[in-house]
Design a protein around this motif. Structure first.
Motif, PDB file in Angstrom:
ATOM      1  N   LEU A  42      46.579  44.159  33.201  1.00 56.88           N
ATOM      2  CA  LEU A  42      46.847  43.593  34.533  1.00 56.88           C
ATOM      3  C   LEU A  42      46.044  42.310  34.739  1.00 56.88           C
ATOM      4  N   PHE A  43      44.763  42.314  34.361  1.00 58.27           N
ATOM      5  CA  PHE A  43      43.934  41.114  34.504  1.00 58.27           C
ATOM      6  C   PHE A  43      44.406  40.007  33.560  1.00 58.27           C
ATOM      7  N   GLU A  44      44.819  40.361  32.357  1.00 60.20           N
ATOM      8  CA  GLU A  44      45.299  39.357  31.411  1.00 60.20           C
ATOM      9  C   GLU A  44      46.579  38.691  31.914  1.00 60.20           C
ATOM     10  N   ALA A  45      47.488  39.469  32.467  1.00 66.06           N
ATOM     11  CA  ALA A  45      48.728  38.905  33.004  1.00 66.06           C
ATOM     12  C   ALA A  45      48.432  37.969  34.167  1.00 66.06           C
ATOM     13  N   TRP A  46      47.503  38.357  35.027  1.00 60.55           N
ATOM     14  CA  TRP A  46      47.160  37.518  36.167  1.00 60.55           C
ATOM     15  C   TRP A  46      46.460  36.237  35.725  1.00 60.55           C
ATOM     16  N   ALA A  47      45.597  36.339  34.715  1.00 61.49           N
ATOM     17  CA  ALA A  47      44.897  35.162  34.198  1.00 61.49           C
ATOM     18  C   ALA A  47      45.872  34.174  33.561  1.00 61.49           C
ATOM     19  N   ALA A  48      46.984  34.664  33.053  1.00 60.82           N
ATOM     20  CA  ALA A  48      47.969  33.810  32.395  1.00 60.82           C
ATOM     21  C   ALA A  48      48.877  33.085  33.383  1.00 60.82           C
ATOM     22  N   LEU A  49      48.815  33.428  34.658  1.00 56.19           N
ATOM     23  CA  LEU A  49      49.662  32.783  35.672  1.00 56.19           C
ATOM     24  C   LEU A  49      49.346  31.299  35.745  1.00 56.19           C
ATOM     25  N   ARG A  50      50.332  30.478  35.485  1.00 57.87           N
ATOM     26  CA  ARG A  50      50.188  29.024  35.519  1.00 57.87           C
ATOM     27  C   ARG A  50      51.427  28.409  36.158  1.00 57.87           C
ATOM     28  N   GLY A  51      51.272  27.206  36.592  1.00 63.51           N
ATOM     29  CA  GLY A  51      52.411  26.441  37.089  1.00 63.51           C
ATOM     30  C   GLY A  51      52.752  26.739  38.533  1.00 63.51           C
ATOM     31  N   PRO A  52      53.762  26.052  39.029  1.00 61.45           N
ATOM     32  CA  PRO A  52      54.160  26.189  40.435  1.00 61.45           C
ATOM     33  C   PRO A  52      54.614  27.605  40.777  1.00 61.45           C
ATOM     34  N   ALA A  57      55.681  34.399  45.072  1.00 63.24           N
ATOM     35  CA  ALA A  57      56.249  35.654  44.556  1.00 63.24           C
ATOM     36  C   ALA A  57      55.622  36.069  43.230  1.00 63.24           C
ATOM     37  N   ARG A  58      55.373  35.126  42.349  1.00 62.46           N
ATOM     38  CA  ARG A  58      54.758  35.464  41.061  1.00 62.46           C
ATOM     39  C   ARG A  58      53.331  35.950  41.267  1.00 62.46           C
ATOM     40  N   PHE A  59      52.598  35.283  42.168  1.00 55.32           N
ATOM     41  CA  PHE A  59      51.230  35.708  42.475  1.00 55.32           C
ATOM     42  C   PHE A  59      51.228  37.145  42.986  1.00 55.32           C
ATOM     43  N   VAL A  60      52.095  37.444  43.932  1.00 49.43           N
ATOM     44  CA  VAL A  60      52.141  38.781  44.520  1.00 49.43           C
ATOM     45  C   VAL A  60      52.520  39.823  43.470  1.00 49.43           C
ATOM     46  N   ALA A  61      53.491  39.500  42.611  1.00 54.20           N
ATOM     47  CA  ALA A  61      53.938  40.447  41.584  1.00 54.20           C
ATOM     48  C   ALA A  61      52.803  40.806  40.621  1.00 54.20           C
ATOM     49  N   LEU A  62      51.911  39.852  40.369  1.00 50.90           N
ATOM     50  CA  LEU A  62      50.801  40.116  39.455  1.00 50.90           C
ATOM     51  C   LEU A  62      49.562  40.667  40.171  1.00 50.90           C
ATOM     52  N   ALA A  63      49.335  40.231  41.396  1.00 55.61           N
ATOM     53  CA  ALA A  63      48.139  40.660  42.132  1.00 55.61           C
ATOM     54  C   ALA A  63      48.295  42.036  42.771  1.00 55.61           C
ATOM     55  N   LYS A  64      49.483  42.396  43.198  1.00 51.95           N
ATOM     56  CA  LYS A  64      49.692  43.666  43.907  1.00 51.95           C
ATOM     57  C   LYS A  64      49.261  44.885  43.087  1.00 51.95           C
ATOM     58  N   PRO A  65      49.616  44.979  41.795  1.00 49.12           N
ATOM     59  CA  PRO A  65      49.142  46.139  41.031  1.00 49.12           C
ATOM     60  C   PRO A  65      47.605  46.198  40.938  1.00 49.12           C
ATOM     61  N   LEU A  66      46.957  45.057  40.870  1.00 51.93           N
ATOM     62  CA  LEU A  66      45.492  45.030  40.872  1.00 51.93           C
ATOM     63  C   LEU A  66      44.950  45.464  42.227  1.00 51.93           C
ATOM     64  N   GLN A  67      45.573  45.002  43.282  1.00 54.15           N
ATOM     65  CA  GLN A  67      45.143  45.382  44.635  1.00 54.15           C
ATOM     66  C   GLN A  67      45.272  46.892  44.826  1.00 54.15           C
ATOM     67  N   ASP A  68      46.337  47.461  44.293  1.00 56.32           N
ATOM     68  CA  ASP A  68      46.569  48.901  44.454  1.00 56.32           C
ATOM     69  C   ASP A  68      45.511  49.760  43.764  1.00 56.32           C
ATOM     70  N   ILE A  90      38.265  37.672  45.571  1.00 54.61           N
ATOM     71  CA  ILE A  90      39.232  37.601  44.476  1.00 54.61           C
ATOM     72  C   ILE A  90      38.447  37.383  43.197  1.00 54.61           C
ATOM     73  N   VAL A  91      38.815  38.112  42.155  1.00 53.52           N
ATOM     74  CA  VAL A  91      38.184  37.955  40.848  1.00 53.52           C
ATOM     75  C   VAL A  91      39.278  37.744  39.817  1.00 53.52           C
ATOM     76  N   ARG A  92      39.126  36.684  39.040  1.00 52.95           N
ATOM     77  CA  ARG A  92      40.021  36.452  37.901  1.00 52.95           C
ATOM     78  C   ARG A  92      39.175  36.573  36.653  1.00 52.95           C
ATOM     79  N   ILE A  93      39.638  37.390  35.723  1.00 54.48           N
ATOM     80  CA  ILE A  93      38.910  37.609  34.477  1.00 54.48           C
ATOM     81  C   ILE A  93      39.777  37.141  33.322  1.00 54.48           C
ATOM     82  N   ASN A  94      39.196  36.289  32.492  1.00 49.89           N
ATOM     83  CA  ASN A  94      39.877  35.787  31.308  1.00 49.89           C
ATOM     84  C   ASN A  94      38.905  35.924  30.142  1.00 49.89           C
ATOM     85  N   GLU A  95      39.104  36.979  29.366  1.00 47.32           N
ATOM     86  CA  GLU A  95      38.228  37.330  28.258  1.00 47.32           C
ATOM     87  C   GLU A  95      36.800  37.557  28.772  1.00 47.32           C
TER      88      GLU A  95
END
Length: 102
Positions: A42-52, A57-68, A90-95
């Protein structure tokens, strides 16, 4: 600098050790704990979020499972209150690197 324990209930997901600042984020080293593997993807997918993401919607789709997961950050020294992810911070973990905003 503050050291934090990232917890899922009583399970240690990992530890963050702040070492600097890149406003509005605090920079930290991340050391995985016993609970890391259960949340790693879940953290790896969120860390990979790039671009517009115009509608967020993309932020919510990746952040919601972490929030839960109801993760919390507890300061090691106990001088500050614990923080709930996506409520107080908010915490973003990348490696081995983390970015914390609270």
């Amino acid at each position: 600098m503050t050291q934090w324990r990232l917890l899922r209930g009583d399970i240690l997901v990992g530890e963050l050790s702040e070492y600097g600042c890149d406003q509005p984020y605090f920079l930290a080293r991340f050391t995985p704990g016993p609970g890391w593997e259960s949340v790693r993807a879940l953290f790896e997918a969120w860390a990979a979020l790039r671009g517009p993401d115009p509608d967020g919607a993309r932020f919510v789709a990746l952040a919601k499972p972490l929030q839960d997961l109801e993760l919390t950050l507890a300061p090691v020294d106990g001088r500050q209150p614990s923080l709930q992810l996506f409520k107080d911070c908010i915490v973003r973990i990348n490696e081995s690197e983390a970015r914390l905003r609270y």
